[in-house]
Design a protein around this motif. Structure first.
Motif, mmCIF file in Angstrom:
data_model
loop_
_atom_site.group_PDB
_atom_site.id
_atom_site.type_symbol
_atom_site.label_atom_id
_atom_site.label_comp_id
_atom_site.label_asym_id
_atom_site.label_seq_id
_atom_site.Cartn_x
_atom_site.Cartn_y
_atom_site.Cartn_z
ATOM 1 N N THR A 1 4.505 -9.016 31.331
ATOM 2 C CA THR A 1 4.212 -10.296 31.657
ATOM 3 C C THR A 1 2.768 -10.478 32.064
ATOM 4 N N ALA B 1 8.926 -4.934 31.928
ATOM 5 C CA ALA B 1 8.862 -6.306 31.599
ATOM 6 C C ALA B 1 7.923 -7.034 32.480
ATOM 7 N N ALA B 2 8.085 -7.019 33.815
ATOM 8 C CA ALA B 2 6.998 -7.688 34.493
ATOM 9 C C ALA B 2 5.613 -7.340 34.285
ATOM 10 N N ASP C 1 0.463 -10.202 29.010
ATOM 11 C CA ASP C 1 0.337 -11.377 28.037
ATOM 12 C C ASP C 1 -0.515 -12.370 28.878
ATOM 13 N N ARG C 2 -0.168 -12.775 30.253
ATOM 14 C CA ARG C 2 -0.777 -13.654 30.775
ATOM 15 C C ARG C 2 -2.354 -13.563 30.878
ATOM 16 N N GLN D 1 2.664 -0.489 32.072
ATOM 17 C CA GLN D 1 3.792 -0.682 31.036
ATOM 18 C C GLN D 1 4.113 0.623 30.659
ATOM 19 N N THR E 1 16.019 -15.389 31.829
ATOM 20 C CA THR E 1 14.954 -15.788 30.629
ATOM 21 C C THR E 1 15.715 -15.860 29.256
#
Length: 609
Positions: free
Chosen positions: A435, A431-432, A438-439, A422, A54
């Motif tokens: 994501t 972190a996944a 966020d998505r 989280q 990343t």
């Protein structure tokens, strides 16, 4: 910077603020390279502890051990960046150079030549490291710019190919070297038949020699030519076109000509032969009418009389106010005035209440300028009864709302579960989970903007009166409250009533929000100015940000790049575009000096506003 496009502050040599990613297994070498990067103003250091998958960088500096460890990841990153170069500089101790000279070694065959772009031996002098890094970064910048230009040209080609207007390009001798599919469809000539010929193959004989002399004299002088022309198709039939020919100028001299034609045969025939069709018009089930510039009926058909509940004699010499509710009649009067002022057709929907009949209908109206002896004499309207279609649209709207509601509910569940993960996970799993959150947030935002656009596109009642003077001031205060570090002020009249789609508030909010959240200044400044220009009310939003990307400019000004639209902010800009479009307005985007953007929108002034 990213793997696809250079930043605006990258110099031509590609060495300005390049992001370098050091991956060295030896602690001493890693420390030296990090210190070397940090000592240069032209480089920024990418945290070497970031995951290779990343990390965002312009050049990776690594040794053999790290190359073997991350070979597959780096190969994937380089493939994804193509055709732009994502360079890797491999540092190998001189004693290990034999590894890359073998024909069968794993490093030579499957790693080095697919992953590393340059290999140097250590120890290496700082000066050599400097110029080798500069060279790789320069190649990256050049490849990025080439990729961007190639994509821009490809997008332009796709737009021209998809255009519904006939387009051809000729050299300065008049020889055609390109035609688009619409040219083939309108003229009947295939690309193979047209390329290599001159536009004379369309000559119908209807235009005299002076016409073509004036045309040629205009474009060879570097000016744009715009006229109506009667051309001949390959089958011998004629058509009337609105044609623009513009020179492509280089170093002050035309190097080619581009022509755009719009087939206006139907419109011209309608203007010239309207009197011949009166009997046919009388038999149509859709209301058709001709009105003077003052709004008095000159021609009405039986369908209009039936809906109005009045005879032809009762209608002629009067207008809409005679037989329908005042609000709808006022809306129609405003649309007629727009046609008269611009001499351009308009389309709108109304759902009138009739005073003298119990009929109900929703009409989708196309209104055109009407000419007599070449002079504007009024308007011609064709009203299609779309009541059944509107009912189906409303049913689909309900279905859309239900589906959107269910999807948002599921996304909220995903978002909530992601936040739970989280809190309980660490490292890469956390972190996944981030994501996922966020998505989910992005999809929720996109869903909301999609709903607003759907509302705009399904609005069949046209613009309404809106005081943007009040709307802008309320939104400016809300924006300043949401972002305390931003300076947002409004100048111009306190009251400015325009004709606009109901989504105008959401559209203005989108412009103000974008001007702040995409502003990289320490103290964002947003200036909103309201003014009156003739029959238009104007709204301009100026900021001191980094400028607007070409993609976003294209969306705002022309609604372009539909196939590449995939992000929430893009949907917001589409909301602005469709709001202005449905309001009968226009929009322009300008870059400001030394930095910043100014977006200006023109809305028709409301009658009496």
């Amino acid at each position: 910077m990213n793997d696809a496009y250079p930043t605006d502050d990258s110099p031509d040599d590609g060495a300005g603020q390049a992001a370098l990613f050091p991956l060295l297994s030896g602690e001493g070498n890693q420390r030296l390279v990090v210190e070397w990067i940090q000592a240069h103003d032209r480089y920024t250091l990418v945290d070497p502890d970031q995951p290779v998958e990343t990390a965002t960088f312009d050049c990776c500096i690594l040794d053999g051990e790290m190359l073997q460890t991350h070979a597959e990841t780096l190969r994937a990153r380089k493939r994804k960046a193509k055709p732009a170069l994502l360079p890797c500089l491999l540092l190998i101790p001189e004693a290990d150079l034999s590894l890359i000279e073998t024909d069968s070694g794993e490093i030579a065959d499957s790693v080095v030549f697919e992953t590393a772009d340059e290999v140097v031996s250590m120890p290496i002098k700082k000066a050599e490291l400097e110029w080798r890094t500069q060279a790789l970064v320069r190649l990256r910048t050049q490849s990025q710019r080439l990729k961007e230009r190639t994509e821009t040209l490809e997008l332009f080609k796709q737009a021209v190919e998809a255009s519904g207007h006939a387009i051809w390009i000729s050299d300065t001798d008049g020889t055609i070297n390109y035609v688009n599919p619409a040219f083939e469809s309108i003229t009947g000539y295939s690309r193979d038949e047209a390329v290599g010929e001159s536009p004379n193959l369309l000559n119908s004989g209807e235009m005299d020699d002076n016409f073509y002399s004036d045309l040629w004299e205009t474009i060879t002088a570097g000016d744009t030519w715009h006229e109506e022309i009667t051309n001949q198709r390959s089958d011998g039939s004629q058509y009337v076109a609105d044609q623009t020919i513009a020179p492509i100028v280089e170093d002050g001299e035309p190097r080619a000509f581009v022509a755009v034609q719009t087939d206006i045969t139907e419109r011209k025939e309608l203007e010239g032969r309207l009197s011949l069709y009166r009997d046919i018009i009388e038999r149509l089930e859709d209301p058709i009418m001709i009105q003077t510039c003052e709004g008095e009926f000159r021609l009405v058909n039986d369908a209009l009389c039936s809906f109005a509940g009045l005879s032809r004699d009762e209608l002629l010499g009067d207008g809409e106010y005679t037989f329908m509710d005042e609000e709808t009649a006022t809306t129609i009067a405003r649309q007629k005035q727009r046609v008269i002022e611009t001499e351009q057709p308009v389309e709108y929907s109304v759902e009138p209440t009739f005073k003298h009949s119990d009929r109900e209908a929703i009409f989708y109206t196309s209104r055109y300028p009407y000419y007599e002896d070449g002079e504007l004499a009024g308007t011609l309207a064709i009203c299609r009864n779309v009541t059944d279609l509107e009912e189906r649209t409303r049913q689909l709207h309900v279905l859309d709302n239900i589906l959107r509601h269910n999807i948002r509910n599921e996304l909220n569940v995903i978002h909530g579960r992601g936040e739970q993960l989280q809190r309980y996970l660490e490292g890469e799993p956390k972190a996944a989970a981030g994501t996922i959150v966020d998505r989910a947030e992005t999809l929720l935002t996109t869903s909301e903007k999609s709903r607003e656009i759907t509302t705009v596109l399904s609005d069949s009642y046209g613009p309404t009166s809106v005081d943007i003077g009040q709307v802008v001031r309320v939104l400016a205060k809300e924006t300043a409250d949401d972002w305390p570090n931003a300076d947002v002020d409004v100048t111009g009249p306190t009251q400015l009533v325009v004709s606009a789609a109901e989504s105008i508030t959401a559209a203005i909010e989108e412009l103000l929000t974008n001007a702040v959240i995409h502003n990289d200044s320490e103290n964002p400044h947003v200036r909103v100015n309201l003014a009156v220009e003739g029959s238009w009310g104007t709204l301009s939003v100026r900021d001191n940000g980094p400028g607007i990307p070409e993609f976003d400019r294209d969306v705002l000004e022309s609604g372009g790049a539909i196939e590449t639209l995939s992000h929430g902010s893009g949907l917001g800009l589409w909301l602005v575009y469709w709001t202005v479009n449905h309001s009968g307005g226009k929009i322009n985007v300008d870059e400001r000096e030394p930095r910043g953007t100014e977006v200006t929108i023109w809305f028709p002034l409301e009658t009496g506003g």
